[in-house]
Structure formats: C-alpha cells, structure tokens
Enzyme design. Structure first.
Site, PDB file in Angstrom:
ATOM      1  N   GLU A 154      13.139  -9.606  -5.103  1.00 17.12           N
ATOM      2  CA  GLU A 154      12.291  -8.989  -4.742  1.00 17.12           C
ATOM      3  C   GLU A 154      12.822  -7.955  -4.274  1.00 17.12           C
ATOM      4  OE1 GLU A 154      13.382 -12.186  -2.179  1.00 17.12           O
ATOM      5  OE2 GLU A 154      12.352 -12.353  -3.743  1.00 17.12           O
ATOM      6  N   ASP A 155      12.605  -6.783  -4.008  1.00 14.36           N
ATOM      7  CA  ASP A 155      13.086  -5.473  -3.082  1.00 14.36           C
ATOM      8  C   ASP A 155      13.431  -5.644  -1.137  1.00 14.36           C
ATOM      9  OD1 ASP A 155      13.136  -4.045  -5.413  1.00 14.36           O
ATOM     10  OD2 ASP A 155      11.191  -3.178  -5.462  1.00 14.36           O
ATOM     11  N   ILE A 156      14.160  -4.917  -1.452  1.00 19.99           N
ATOM     12  CA  ILE A 156      14.464  -5.016  -0.168  1.00 19.99           C
ATOM     13  C   ILE A 156      13.258  -4.886   0.780  1.00 19.99           C
ATOM     14  CG2 ILE A 156      15.302  -2.876   0.467  1.00 19.99           C
ATOM     15  CD1 ILE A 156      17.874  -3.881   2.175  1.00 19.99           C
ATOM     16  N   VAL A 158      10.506  -5.763   0.451  1.00 23.73           N
ATOM     17  CA  VAL A 158       9.340  -6.566   0.064  1.00 23.73           C
ATOM     18  C   VAL A 158       9.353  -8.007   0.677  1.00 23.73           C
ATOM     19  CG1 VAL A 158       8.101  -7.810  -2.128  1.00 23.73           C
ATOM     20  CG2 VAL A 158       9.035  -5.494  -2.225  1.00 23.73           C
TER      21      VAL A 158
END
Length: 193
Positions: A154-156, A158
């Site tokens: 997951e992106d930072i 998210v």
C-alpha cells in the site's frame, strides 16, 4: 546430556586446518584432474583452462581414495602418512535453521510507509511498518537477520484496515529460536505503541 537428532535445525561446522600439512592434498590433484578431464570431455562446455579445486570435503576425498587402486596409492606416495609438525587451527561455526513467523498488520497512519522509503539516498518518513515489526522480533529472537514479506503493498498515504495485511518474517540464525505466546504478545504490544 544432549541427545543427537539427525533432523535438528541446529548445525555445527568444524573446520580444521594445519599449515604444515596443507600441501598433502596436492597428491590428489592428478586424480582429480584426470577425472575432471573425462567428465569435461563429455560435456559441451569443455574448457582447457580448468583449475582443479584447492579445497576438498570429506565425502569427495573419501570417494577419491575409495576409487584408487593399491598401485595408485603407492604411485602417488600416499603412504606412509607424514606426522603433523604443529597444532591445527579449529574454526567452529554454528547456525540454527530459519524460524518463520506469520501475522497480519493494520496501518492506521497516513504517514507511515510499509517499507523504508528512501529516494536518491534520502530517507522519507521516520519509520516503516517493516522496521517497527522486524526490530522488535530481531531483539526477541537474537537473530543475525530477518526478511519481511507481505501479501501486497500500500502507498504511504493509504491506511490498512479490516483484517489486516498478511506478512511473513524469515528469521535467520536465531539464538533464541523458541519463544512463548506471551513473548510474542509482548512484541505485538511494543509494535503497537
């Protein structure tokens, strides 16, 4: 007394070396070169500049000696054995097999990355999910290293909600390989703080 188990994850390697007898293995080079040449001639990757091995394992030496005839042993001058003139050096290495720990993590912060976020040698963010988990587990198991693997990313910015993202830790050479549920629960609490 400690009982021997052939399927134990704990291994001990003993390596003996002796400066005064290092040249003794050179008597095997003609035998190794002859066998290697025959084997290489059969293969498609024949190389003229082949260099025979300079280190030998007990099984390879045993195979080579067992294949020799009495005439070959006499011709190579294997007997009589020469006495060793100095003490041998002993190197002891021990290692415990890898320990695996599986779990799930939730990430509620929008400023925490899953793994260390480094761009062009510059670190972004204070920490990561990986670092928060692995440092605590590394300390518990007193291990040489640890590998963090997760099922997806997951992106930072998210969050990871719900049942959490599954992850697996591969712990290398744990000096404390046996832990209790209470110890793991304590690590979980420390990560959550």
């Amino acid at each position: 007394p400690v009982r021997f188990k052939k399927d134990s994850k704990f291994t001990i390697s003993l390596s003996f070396s002796n400066a005064s007898s290092e040249g003794d293995l050179k008597i095997f080079q003609p035998v190794v070169q002859k066998k290697s040449r025959k084997q290489r001639m059969k293969s498609k990757s024949f190389q003229k500049d082949y260099v025979p091995p300079t280190t030998y394992t007990l099984p390879s030496l045993t195979r080579q000696v067992n294949d020799l005839s009495v005439e070959a042993i006499n011709r190579l001058g294997l007997l009589p054995l020469k006495p060793v003139a100095s003490f041998s050096d002993l190197d002891i290495q021990y290692e415990y097999g890898h320990v695996f720990v599986a779990g799930r993590y939730n990430k509620y912060s929008r400023s925490l990355s899953q793994t260390a976020w480094i761009i062009d040698g510059v670190r972004r963010g204070e920490s990561s999910v990986e670092e928060l988990i692995t440092q605590q587990v590394l300390d518990l198991y007193q291990a040489d290293g640890i590998t963090f693997s997760s099922a997806g990313r997951e992106d930072i910015d998210v969050r990871m909600l719900g049942d959490g993202r599954p992850f697996l830790l591969e712990i290398q050479n744990a000096r404390n390989p046996f832990t209790t549920n209470e110890e793991l629960y304590k690590v979980q609490q420390q990560v959550n703080e």
